[in-house]
Design a protein around this motif. Structure first.
Motif, PDB file in Angstrom:
ATOM      1  N   THR A   1      -4.986 -63.563 -11.359  1.00 52.23           N
ATOM      2  CA  THR A   1      -5.915 -64.011 -12.395  1.00 52.23           C
ATOM      3  C   THR A   1      -5.865 -65.525 -12.508  1.00 52.23           C
ATOM      4  OG1 THR A   1      -5.607 -61.957 -13.631  1.00 52.23           O
ATOM      5  CG2 THR A   1      -6.512 -63.822 -14.845  1.00 52.23           C
ATOM      6  N   PHE A   2      -7.042 -66.130 -12.503  1.00 53.64           N
ATOM      7  CA  PHE A   2      -7.178 -67.577 -12.597  1.00 53.64           C
ATOM      8  C   PHE A   2      -7.991 -67.905 -13.841  1.00 53.64           C
ATOM      9  CE2 PHE A   2      -6.544 -66.431  -8.239  1.00 53.64           C
ATOM     10  CZ  PHE A   2      -5.659 -67.379  -7.764  1.00 53.64           C
ATOM     11  N   ARG A   3      -7.648 -69.014 -14.479  1.00 55.36           N
ATOM     12  CA  ARG A   3      -8.337 -69.406 -15.704  1.00 55.36           C
ATOM     13  C   ARG A   3      -8.645 -70.899 -15.694  1.00 55.36           C
ATOM     14  NH1 ARG A   3      -5.379 -65.932 -20.486  1.00 55.36           N
ATOM     15  NH2 ARG A   3      -5.484 -63.965 -19.382  1.00 55.36           N
ATOM     16  N   ALA A   4      -9.746 -71.224 -16.329  1.00 58.90           N
ATOM     17  CA  ALA A   4     -10.077 -72.620 -16.608  1.00 58.90           C
ATOM     18  C   ALA A   4     -10.416 -72.680 -18.092  1.00 58.90           C
ATOM     19  CB  ALA A   4     -11.251 -73.095 -15.771  1.00 58.90           C
ATOM     20  N   VAL A   5      -9.867 -73.668 -18.777  1.00 58.08           N
ATOM     21  CA  VAL A   5     -10.067 -73.815 -20.212  1.00 58.08           C
ATOM     22  C   VAL A   5     -10.844 -75.112 -20.447  1.00 58.08           C
ATOM     23  CG1 VAL A   5      -8.922 -74.039 -22.455  1.00 58.08           C
ATOM     24  CG2 VAL A   5      -7.914 -72.583 -20.672  1.00 58.08           C
TER      25      VAL A   5
ATOM     26  N   PRO B   1     -13.801 -67.032 -26.039  1.00 54.71           N
ATOM     27  CA  PRO B   1     -12.922 -67.947 -26.780  1.00 54.71           C
ATOM     28  C   PRO B   1     -11.476 -67.750 -26.323  1.00 54.71           C
ATOM     29  CG  PRO B   1     -14.413 -66.798 -28.266  1.00 54.71           C
ATOM     30  CD  PRO B   1     -14.563 -66.145 -26.922  1.00 54.71           C
ATOM     31  N   LEU B   2     -10.733 -68.827 -26.264  1.00 53.19           N
ATOM     32  CA  LEU B   2      -9.339 -68.758 -25.834  1.00 53.19           C
ATOM     33  C   LEU B   2      -8.511 -68.070 -26.906  1.00 53.19           C
ATOM     34  CD1 LEU B   2      -7.138 -69.508 -23.790  1.00 53.19           C
ATOM     35  CD2 LEU B   2      -6.911 -71.686 -24.968  1.00 53.19           C
ATOM     36  N   LYS B   3      -7.915 -66.946 -26.550  1.00 55.47           N
ATOM     37  CA  LYS B   3      -7.069 -66.202 -27.492  1.00 55.47           C
ATOM     38  C   LYS B   3      -5.750 -66.932 -27.668  1.00 55.47           C
ATOM     39  CE  LYS B   3      -9.000 -61.695 -26.651  1.00 55.47           C
ATOM     40  NZ  LYS B   3      -8.815 -60.327 -26.216  1.00 55.47           N
ATOM     41  N   GLY B   4      -5.195 -66.783 -28.856  1.00 59.04           N
ATOM     42  CA  GLY B   4      -3.925 -67.439 -29.119  1.00 59.04           C
ATOM     43  C   GLY B   4      -4.089 -68.901 -29.479  1.00 59.04           C
ATOM     44  N   TYR B   5      -5.322 -69.354 -29.547  1.00 57.73           N
ATOM     45  CA  TYR B   5      -5.578 -70.749 -29.872  1.00 57.73           C
ATOM     46  C   TYR B   5      -6.181 -70.834 -31.249  1.00 57.73           C
ATOM     47  CZ  TYR B   5      -6.657 -75.575 -29.584  1.00 57.73           C
ATOM     48  OH  TYR B   5      -6.690 -76.910 -29.839  1.00 57.73           O
ATOM     49  N   LYS B   6      -5.647 -71.711 -32.041  1.00 58.17           N
ATOM     50  CA  LYS B   6      -6.131 -71.840 -33.413  1.00 58.17           C
ATOM     51  C   LYS B   6      -7.325 -72.782 -33.470  1.00 58.17           C
ATOM     52  CE  LYS B   6      -2.475 -75.187 -34.077  1.00 58.17           C
ATOM     53  NZ  LYS B   6      -1.880 -75.122 -32.780  1.00 58.17           N
ATOM     54  N   GLY B   7      -8.492 -72.228 -33.613  1.00 56.20           N
ATOM     55  CA  GLY B   7      -9.677 -73.069 -33.734  1.00 56.20           C
ATOM     56  C   GLY B   7     -10.761 -72.674 -32.762  1.00 56.20           C
ATOM     57  N   ALA B   8     -11.972 -72.942 -33.130  1.00 56.43           N
ATOM     58  CA  ALA B   8     -13.124 -72.595 -32.308  1.00 56.43           C
ATOM     59  C   ALA B   8     -13.465 -73.736 -31.368  1.00 56.43           C
ATOM     60  CB  ALA B   8     -14.311 -72.287 -33.205  1.00 56.43           C
TER      61      ALA B   8
ATOM     62  N   ALA C   1      -2.082 -61.906 -22.327  1.00 57.65           N
ATOM     63  CA  ALA C   1      -1.932 -63.084 -23.189  1.00 57.65           C
ATOM     64  C   ALA C   1      -1.680 -64.340 -22.357  1.00 57.65           C
ATOM     65  CB  ALA C   1      -0.790 -62.878 -24.173  1.00 57.65           C
ATOM     66  N   THR C   2      -2.230 -65.452 -22.823  1.00 51.60           N
ATOM     67  CA  THR C   2      -1.996 -66.737 -22.175  1.00 51.60           C
ATOM     68  C   THR C   2      -0.595 -67.217 -22.554  1.00 51.60           C
ATOM     69  OG1 THR C   2      -4.348 -67.240 -22.352  1.00 51.60           O
ATOM     70  CG2 THR C   2      -2.864 -69.091 -21.919  1.00 51.60           C
ATOM     71  N   PRO C   3       0.234 -67.566 -21.561  1.00 58.37           N
ATOM     72  CA  PRO C   3       1.601 -68.017 -21.852  1.00 58.37           C
ATOM     73  C   PRO C   3       1.630 -69.244 -22.768  1.00 58.37           C
ATOM     74  CG  PRO C   3       1.342 -67.557 -19.517  1.00 58.37           C
ATOM     75  CD  PRO C   3      -0.042 -67.508 -20.129  1.00 58.37           C
ATOM     76  N   LYS C   4       2.655 -69.325 -23.604  1.00 57.91           N
ATOM     77  CA  LYS C   4       2.797 -70.415 -24.575  1.00 57.91           C
ATOM     78  C   LYS C   4       2.780 -71.786 -23.900  1.00 57.91           C
ATOM     79  CE  LYS C   4       5.620 -72.158 -28.408  1.00 57.91           C
ATOM     80  NZ  LYS C   4       5.016 -73.452 -28.289  1.00 57.91           N
ATOM     81  N   LYS C   5       3.444 -71.932 -22.749  1.00 55.68           N
ATOM     82  CA  LYS C   5       3.467 -73.249 -22.104  1.00 55.68           C
ATOM     83  C   LYS C   5       2.064 -73.695 -21.703  1.00 55.68           C
ATOM     84  CE  LYS C   5       4.112 -72.300 -17.247  1.00 55.68           C
ATOM     85  NZ  LYS C   5       4.568 -72.886 -16.033  1.00 55.68           N
TER      86      LYS C   5
END
Length: 136
Positions: free
Chosen positions: A68-72, A48-55, A96-100
């Protein structure tokens, strides 16, 4: 699992182009994880994406040559896997995933909800019955 069980993939914004610009090994690993998710599986490299509100918003994390590479993506919407964002994490502050990046995910999730409401038979069927469009 039959082909009809596969979720349709919809790329939001520049996510497909951004993934294509990643190193070959990263593209291959992330692509395979997305395929597994498309089949309804939970890939080992997904959380699950941390820092994100909701499942229902998940990220694939791959490391390559110290980067580090990510796909959401999200599977909130029935029958569809929306790839929301693909990026190289450049934050120097921990994992942590940056706010932007989170802000972009939020905007693209809203775009995915609009797309689903406009194009999904499930969403249209709910509206035709007088109920709200199904948003997951």
């Amino acid at each position: 699992m039959s082909g009809t069980d596969e979720k349709r993939v919809v790329w939001v914004g520049s996510s497909q182009k951004d993934l294509r610009n990643m190193p070959d090994a990263v593209r291959s690993e992330i692509g395979f994880a997305l395929y597994e998710a498309q089949l309804g599986l939970m890939p080992a490299s997904v959380k699950p994406l941390k820092g994100y509100k909701g499942a229902g918003v998940l990220e694939v994390v791959e490391n390559n040559d110290g980067d580090t590479f990510r796909a959401v993506y999200t599977v909130r919407f029935e029958g569809v896997l929306y790839v929301l964002h693909a990026f190289q994490k450049k934050s120097s502050r921990g994992i942590a995933t940056p706010k932007k990046e989170l802000d972009l995910v939020e905007a693209r999730l809203k775009e995915a909800a609009r797309h689903y409401a406009a194009h999904s038979a499930h969403a249209k069927a709910g509206a035709a019955r007088g109920g709200p469009a199904k948003k997951g």
